[in-house]
Scaffold this motif. Structure first.
Motif, PDB file in Angstrom:
ATOM      1  N   GLU A  69       0.830  -1.204   0.000  1.00 30.88           N
ATOM      2  CA  GLU A  69       0.000   0.000   0.000  1.00 30.88           C
ATOM      3  C   GLU A  69       0.863   1.250   0.000  1.00 30.88           C
ATOM      4  O   GLU A  69       0.570   2.233  -0.691  1.00 30.88           O
ATOM      5  N   LEU A  70       1.952   1.239   0.779  1.00 29.65           N
ATOM      6  CA  LEU A  70       2.832   2.400   0.855  1.00 29.65           C
ATOM      7  C   LEU A  70       3.516   2.643  -0.492  1.00 29.65           C
ATOM      8  O   LEU A  70       3.599   3.779  -0.975  1.00 29.65           O
ATOM      9  N   THR A  71       3.965   1.534  -1.113  1.00 30.31           N
ATOM     10  CA  THR A  71       4.618   1.650  -2.422  1.00 30.31           C
ATOM     11  C   THR A  71       3.659   2.185  -3.468  1.00 30.31           C
ATOM     12  O   THR A  71       3.999   3.044  -4.284  1.00 30.31           O
ATOM     13  N   THR A  72       2.430   1.675  -3.398  1.00 30.42           N
ATOM     14  CA  THR A  72       1.400   2.132  -4.341  1.00 30.42           C
ATOM     15  C   THR A  72       1.120   3.618  -4.166  1.00 30.42           C
ATOM     16  O   THR A  72       0.981   4.369  -5.131  1.00 30.42           O
ATOM     17  N   THR A  73       1.043   4.027  -2.887  1.00 24.64           N
ATOM     18  CA  THR A  73       0.778   5.438  -2.584  1.00 24.64           C
ATOM     19  C   THR A  73       1.890   6.334  -3.125  1.00 24.64           C
ATOM     20  O   THR A  73       1.636   7.375  -3.730  1.00 24.64           O
ATOM     21  N   VAL A 116      -1.994  25.343 -10.266  1.00 20.77           N
ATOM     22  CA  VAL A 116      -1.210  24.105 -10.406  1.00 20.77           C
ATOM     23  C   VAL A 116      -0.052  24.106  -9.410  1.00 20.77           C
ATOM     24  O   VAL A 116       0.207  23.103  -8.742  1.00 20.77           O
ATOM     25  N   VAL A 117       0.641  25.240  -9.290  1.00 19.69           N
ATOM     26  CA  VAL A 117       1.770  25.344  -8.363  1.00 19.69           C
ATOM     27  C   VAL A 117       1.298  25.128  -6.923  1.00 19.69           C
ATOM     28  O   VAL A 117       1.946  24.431  -6.131  1.00 19.69           O
ATOM     29  N   ALA A 118       0.139  25.704  -6.572  1.00 20.16           N
ATOM     30  CA  ALA A 118      -0.400  25.544  -5.218  1.00 20.16           C
ATOM     31  C   ALA A 118      -0.737  24.075  -4.936  1.00 20.16           C
ATOM     32  O   ALA A 118      -0.480  23.559  -3.840  1.00 20.16           O
ATOM     33  N   LEU A 119      -1.305  23.383  -5.929  1.00 18.72           N
ATOM     34  CA  LEU A 119      -1.645  21.965  -5.752  1.00 18.72           C
ATOM     35  C   LEU A 119      -0.383  21.124  -5.618  1.00 18.72           C
ATOM     36  O   LEU A 119      -0.357  20.147  -4.858  1.00 18.72           O
ATOM     37  N   MET A 120       0.681  21.482  -6.311  1.00 21.75           N
ATOM     38  CA  MET A 120       1.958  20.771  -6.186  1.00 21.75           C
ATOM     39  C   MET A 120       2.504  20.906  -4.765  1.00 21.75           C
ATOM     40  O   MET A 120       3.020  19.931  -4.189  1.00 21.75           O
ATOM     41  N   ASP A 121       2.370  22.098  -4.189  1.00 23.98           N
ATOM     42  CA  ASP A 121       2.818  22.304  -2.806  1.00 23.98           C
ATOM     43  C   ASP A 121       2.008  21.439  -1.845  1.00 23.98           C
ATOM     44  O   ASP A 121       2.569  20.814  -0.928  1.00 23.98           O
ATOM     45  N   ASP A 122       0.691  21.383  -2.034  1.00 28.54           N
ATOM     46  CA  ASP A 122      -0.164  20.552  -1.174  1.00 28.54           C
ATOM     47  C   ASP A 122       0.201  19.079  -1.312  1.00 28.54           C
ATOM     48  O   ASP A 122       0.244  18.338  -0.313  1.00 28.54           O
ATOM     49  N   LEU A 123       0.454  18.648  -2.546  1.00 33.21           N
ATOM     50  CA  LEU A 123       0.790  17.245  -2.792  1.00 33.21           C
ATOM     51  C   LEU A 123       2.108  16.869  -2.123  1.00 33.21           C
ATOM     52  O   LEU A 123       2.237  15.771  -1.567  1.00 33.21           O
ATOM     53  N   ASN A 124       3.074  17.763  -2.153  1.00 32.35           N
ATOM     54  CA  ASN A 124       4.366  17.500  -1.501  1.00 32.35           C
ATOM     55  C   ASN A 124       4.201  17.301   0.007  1.00 32.35           C
ATOM     56  O   ASN A 124       4.905  16.512   0.629  1.00 32.35           O
ATOM     57  N   LYS A 125       3.248  18.014   0.599  1.00 26.49           N
ATOM     58  CA  LYS A 125       3.046  17.942   2.044  1.00 26.49           C
ATOM     59  C   LYS A 125       2.163  16.766   2.459  1.00 26.49           C
ATOM     60  O   LYS A 125       2.117  16.397   3.636  1.00 26.49           O
ATOM     61  N   SER A 126       1.444  16.180   1.509  1.00 27.67           N
ATOM     62  CA  SER A 126       0.501  15.116   1.850  1.00 27.67           C
ATOM     63  C   SER A 126       1.236  13.827   2.235  1.00 27.67           C
ATOM     64  O   SER A 126       2.320  13.533   1.725  1.00 27.67           O
ATOM     65  N   LYS A 127       0.607  13.026   3.099  1.00 27.07           N
ATOM     66  CA  LYS A 127       1.193  11.757   3.581  1.00 27.07           C
ATOM     67  C   LYS A 127       0.314  10.554   3.248  1.00 27.07           C
ATOM     68  O   LYS A 127       0.752   9.420   3.348  1.00 27.07           O
ATOM     69  N   GLY A 128      -0.916  10.807   2.905  1.00 30.43           N
ATOM     70  CA  GLY A 128      -1.840   9.699   2.723  1.00 30.43           C
ATOM     71  C   GLY A 128      -2.347   9.558   1.308  1.00 30.43           C
ATOM     72  O   GLY A 128      -1.620   9.735   0.335  1.00 30.43           O
ATOM     73  N   ASP A 129      -3.641   9.265   1.217  1.00 30.00           N
ATOM     74  CA  ASP A 129      -4.299   8.987  -0.055  1.00 30.00           C
ATOM     75  C   ASP A 129      -4.188  10.200  -0.992  1.00 30.00           C
ATOM     76  O   ASP A 129      -4.461  11.332  -0.584  1.00 30.00           O
ATOM     77  N   VAL A 130      -3.792   9.946  -2.242  1.00 31.45           N
ATOM     78  CA  VAL A 130      -3.624  11.038  -3.210  1.00 31.45           C
ATOM     79  C   VAL A 130      -4.713  11.013  -4.275  1.00 31.45           C
ATOM     80  O   VAL A 130      -4.624  11.717  -5.275  1.00 31.45           O
TER      81      VAL A 130
END
Length: 292
Positions: free
Chosen positions: A42-46, A85-99
């Protein structure tokens, strides 16, 4: 003495318990290992999904950057979408879970990007056509301007030629002194003491392009002592003034006209006399003669 059968039964019971415990331990270990593999999977998939989404976002940003660099009238709208798009990239970098929620947003952004880029491309095409039309117009206007400048120059030259050509030419200006007989007959003389009148004559040449109508000329007769003879009247022409002996108005009909006028006088001075003919304040003819 203990019973051997009893001891065997006890041993068997212990072995059975140990076997059960061993089996249970093996089952627990297997389950624990399976759960770990699931977590790893699951972690690898994430992580893989996150990288995929990030790659899509980077491609979106690159597409917007290229479109913005073209500096069209849609640049402001493109910049706004690029910033999202840049703002969403920042949020994605900070995320730890489901994308998965980011994936859904990326799909929407990709659709928006395709629409904007298509509009931007169409706008570029239209601008290209307008630029060609503008350049063609500039060329045509430039050629027209040059042609007009040539025409203006030709017209100015023609106007100067016409103006010059329309000026009347004064020819054969002559002056002589005459003695008046009692009979009225005039006898030419070159003696100052005998002169009673000075006769001034000139010819206005034929000119078909000149304006017909009344023409007034101012005649100035100056004696040997630099005195203006005759009326001695003064006429103003703008900043210029002219003192003249007499003026002559002729009805001009584009044909040759002979003009003659007598200037009576007495006690004429000996010496050279100067006669000037003026069209307004412009000197158009002159001559001289002498009395002894």
């Amino acid at each position: 003495m203990e019973n051997p059968n009893k001891n065997n039964s006890s041993l068997k019971a212990v072995i059975a318990v140990l076997a059960v415990l061993l089996i249970g331990s093996l089952v627990y270990i297997f389950k624990l290992s399976s759960d770990t593999d699931v977590v790893k999977t699951e972690l690898t998939t994430t992580l893989t999904e996150k990288e995929s989404v990030m790659k899509d976002l980077q491609e979106l940003k690159a597409t917007y950057d290229a479109a913005i660099a073209e500096n069209t009238s849609m640049s402001d709208e493109l910049i706004q979408e690029r910033d999202k798009v840049v703002a969403l990239m920042d949020d994605l970098n900070k995320s730890k879970g489901d994308v998965s929620k980011y994936r859904n947003q990326v799909v929407g952004m990709q659709a928006k990007m395709k629409t904007l880029v298509a509009e931007n491309d169409e706008l570029k095409k239209q601008n290209g056509v307008l630029t060609v039309q503008r350049d063609s117009t500039i060329v045509v206007l430039g050629e027209s301007k040059k042609f007009n400048e040539v025409l203006v120059g030709q017209n100015e030259e023609l106007a100067k030629t016409v103006e010059k050509g329309s000026k009347l030419s004064i020819l054969n200006t002559k002056t002589a002194a005459y003695k008046l007989k009692s009979s009225g007959k005039q006898i030419e003389t070159d003696k100052a003491s005998r002169a009673d009148v000075l006769k001034v004559s000139f010819t206005i040449a034929e000119n078909q392009i000149a304006k017909s109508g009344d023409k007034t000329y101012y005649i100035q007769v100056i004696d040997a002592k630099n005195n203006v003879l005759g009326d001695k009247k003064t006429e103003s022409f703008g900043d210029n003034t002219l003192t003249y002996s007499f003026k002559k108005t002729i009805q001009y009909e584009n044909k040759t006209v002979q003009v003659s006028e007598d200037l009576p006088g007495k006690d004429f001075e000996k010496g050279t006399y100067f006669i000037n003919v003026f069209d307004n304040d412009e000197l158009v003819s002159k001559t001289s003669f002498s009395l002894r």
